[in-house]
Design an enzyme around this catalytic site. Structure first.
Site, short mmCIF file in Angstrom:
data_model
loop_
_atom_site.label_atom_id
_atom_site.label_comp_id
_atom_site.label_asym_id
_atom_site.label_seq_id
_atom_site.Cartn_x
_atom_site.Cartn_y
_atom_site.Cartn_z
N GLU A 50 -7.37 0.59 -4.57
CA GLU A 50 -7.39 0.45 -3.10
C GLU A 50 -8.71 -0.12 -2.56
OE1 GLU A 50 -6.21 4.39 -2.04
OE2 GLU A 50 -4.17 4.05 -2.76
N ASP A 106 0.88 -1.17 0.00
CA ASP A 106 0.00 0.00 0.00
C ASP A 106 0.92 1.22 0.00
OD1 ASP A 106 -1.63 2.13 0.59
OD2 ASP A 106 -2.37 1.35 2.51
N LYS A 151 2.49 11.33 -3.35
CA LYS A 151 1.47 10.64 -4.14
C LYS A 151 0.57 11.64 -4.88
CE LYS A 151 -1.91 6.93 -3.40
NZ LYS A 151 -2.37 5.98 -2.37
N ASP A 187 -13.35 5.34 2.81
CA ASP A 187 -11.94 5.47 3.19
C ASP A 187 -11.66 6.90 3.64
OD1 ASP A 187 -9.18 5.78 3.28
OD2 ASP A 187 -8.81 4.75 1.38
#
Ligand code: AMP
Length: 634
Positions: free
Chosen positions: A177, A12, A73, A205
């Site tokens: 994800e 991850d 990211k 999330d």
């Protein structure tokens, strides 16, 4: 994860933290570093010549704001222009590189600057994860499954692959994800014997900086892959997360401190960066504590003998963050609307929670309310994506993950009772889904809280079973021992997730726990546990019986003793003496059991208990007629 020489890890690669995991016969698990830490902060500091990654880079980020790169990211596969909105959140400089792509500008010690790509920064994080994995696995993994947000476009996915390649990893698959989160729970995987139908799953999330919600469809596939995942819709807010909660709390404290110092409460109190940083970390710790406690206290030394003290309640925090949670629910509503046509009226069958902030009780309540079902929370919300990546890695490496997903419960599940015995609630080999309930009560008068400890195994005593978790049922109104009626329900759903809930009927109080009982259990271990239970069957049953006799006799002795003292005056002396003798005999059994349970004859013990129960019938009648006289309205 391994077939022949093939070793595939799941990674991850997160905005704030990254993790590496593997999955084998024991199920998926995160690999910790040499200090036992499971999360590697996605922070890289570039000293001249080499990169420092993770905790060390994070802890010195304030001292090196220009050379420490976090949240990289957000830049992956994007142009400097695209990333403009994100720049105000970053401490380093970003400039356009080749074809306008975002490059990070790092000052050189001797003057001048150099540009690094987001891929190179991510590669440093991946290298550090490879080192973590190598330490535990004994060799460096050459292949990886890496997760990416569901909304990542081609360029962003390509950049992630490039980062893998730079770190010497063959990226065998990029997995969205939310898909990984569903896989971690085994949702959609076929199990021995039964093929699940298509399932619709929502993944909510809420992390440190971003909120994502996805609606997925999982279809079992006849082809090579055991399943087919489709993302039906995605939604969210790229700047909404735990950090915003921290900032709300900082604002509250800052205003109160200003007022205490006699400054204009409406004027913002400008704090030096170091103090602000401390306030933010205090705010974060208050927020985290309030997920498990009702109140948390802050204490800040303001100098000159002045102290700011503040106790924040969960209720206050909930009021403060309601607008933020409302925004996430609004995103859920939009994502559901966008998926409506694709869902074609089919229901959502599971909601999975990901991200540290989903430990907040208000978030869980609101999500449960909106979707009309309890969300999946059994796995650590910070780890669930990495665990799912590991499951995908295991499938790609050819191991049969589906063999692990049984359609029966391999070991019994139960609750610890007084004296350390385990009352089995769901018996082994029950088919999933399975549901059963059991009634419990209190052991002491006025007991306001009950601890419920959940065990797995075939032995009769808790000490010989595997503890899965515990929770407390609190705020039970005062009642005599044995009067509260606590219904404990066990539900193992089709994915093998166990939900335990306790409900006190008179007060309506509820509490619960969710776990995945089979995690960490190998088939060999299941076999050993079964064998042990057979070897110890007779001894265990005797001990369980004695323990139950002790607990029940204690309750009998308590109420009979109390009534005997109250009514002794009106009883015939011979009857009172008979009761006294029965009490002495039963007490002797209890004492002997406590001294050495193996020396007790359970039949004799049970006879002593029966004798007292029978003898006490007359006392009970006397007691009832006395209450009627005292209270004729009854
Ligand atoms: P993630 O990006 O998923 O690692 O989430 C990190 C965020 O979760 C941070 O804002 C943390 O402060 C927050 N967090 C971690 N644990 C808890 C907790 N027990 N209650 C509320 N928020 C938490």
């Amino acid at each position: 994860m391994e077939s022949g020489s093939e070793l595939i890890v799941g990674i991850d690669l997160g905005t704030t933290n990254s993790l590496v995991a593997i999955s084998d016969a024991l199920g998926p698990r995160v690999i910790p570093d040499e200090h036992g830490r499971r999360l590697v902060p996605s922070v890289v500091r570039f000293d001249d010549g080499h990169a420092v990654v993770g905790n060390e880079a994070k802890s010195t980020s304030l001292d090196f704001p220009n050379t420490t790169v976090n949240s990289v990211k957000r830049l992956m596969g994007r142009s400097a222009e695209d990333a403009r909105d994100d720049l105000k959140f970053l401490s380093y400089r970003v400039a356009p590189g080749e074809r306008g792509t975002a490059r990070i500008v790092l000052p050189r010690k001797g003057g001048g600057e150099r540009l690094v790509s987001p891929e190179e920064v991510s590669a440093e994080i991946l290298r550090s994860l490879v080192r973590v994995a190598r330490r535990v696995l004994g060799r460096a993994p050459a292949k990886a499954v890496i997760t990416v947000p569901a909304y990542f476009d081609d360029a962003q996915r390509q950049a992630t692959r490039t980062a893998g390649r730079l770190a010497g990893l063959d990226v065998v698959r990029l997995v969205p994800e939310p898909t990984a989160a569903a896989l971690a729970y085994g949702i959609g995987l076929p199990r021995a014997g039964v093929k699940p139908g298509p399932r619709n799953v929502v993944v909510y999330d809420l992390g440190g900086g971003t909120f994502d919600v996805s609606v997925l469809r999982l279809t079992p596939d006849e082809g090579g892959e055991p399943f087919f995942f489709q993302v039906l819709s995605v939604g969210g807010d790229s700047h909404l997360g735990g950090d915003d909660i921290d900032h709300l709390l900082v604002d509250v404290m800052r205003r109160e401190i200003a007022a205490q110092l006699g400054l204009d409460a409406d004027r913002t109190l400008e704090l030096p960066p170091q103090a602000r940083r401390q306030l933010v970390s205090l705010a974060e710790s208050l927020k985290v504590r309030l997920s498990s406690e009702q109140a948390a206290a802050a204490h800040i030394d303001l100098g000159d003998d002045r102290v700011y003290e503040r106790t924040l309640t969960r209720e206050e925090l909930e009021r403060l963050i309601t607008p933020l949670v409302d925004r996430t629910i609004e995103c859920c509503r939009r994502a559901m609307a966008a998926a409506e046509r694709a869902l074609g009226g089919e229901p959502i069958s599971a909601v999975v929670l990901v991200g540290g902030v989903t430990r907040t009780p208000l978030v869980r309540r609101r999500v449960a309310e909106f979707f009309g079902m309890e969300p999946y929370t059994a796995l650590d919300p910070d780890e669930v994506v990495a665990l799912g990546a590991a499951v995908q890695a295991q499938i790609l490496s050819g191991s049969r993950r589906d063999a692990l997903l049984l359609d029966v419960i391999p070991l019994s599940l139960g609750i610890e009772t007084a004296g350390g015995a385990v009352a089995k609630v769901i018996i082994r080999n029950s088919t999933v889904p399975a549901r059963a309930t059991e009634m419990f009560s209190t052991q002491a008068d006025g007991q306001s809280s009950i601890r419920l400890t959940v065990y797995q195994g075939e032995r009769e005593m808790a000490e010989h079973c595997r503890k899965l978790g515990e929770f407390h049922l609190r705020d039970i109104p005062p009642m005599p021992a044995g009067v509260p009626q606590v219904e404990v329900a066990f539900l193992v759903d089709a994915n093998g997730v166990l939900n335990v809930s306790a409900h006190e009927r008179r007060s309506g109080k509820r509490a619960g726990l969710q776990v995945v009982p089979n995690h960490g259990l190998s088939p060999e271990e299941v076999e050993r546990i079964e064998r042990d239970s057979l070897t110890h069957a007779r001894e265990d049953m005797t001990r369980h019986r004695v323990v139950d006799l002790v607990a029940n006799s204690r309750l009998d002795l308590k109420w009979i003793g109390e009534r005997l003292e109250r009514h002794r005056g009106v009883l015939e002396p011979a009857y009172a003496a008979e009761l006294d003798a029965a009490i002495v005999a039963l007490r002797a059994q209890i004492e002997q059991a406590q001294h050495d349970w193996t020396s007790v004859n359970p039949e004799e013990f049970a006879r002593a208990k029966d004798a007292l129960d029978r003898a006490s019938v007359r006392l009970q009648e006397v007691s009832i007629s006395a209450s009627l006289r005292e209270n004729p309205a009854l």
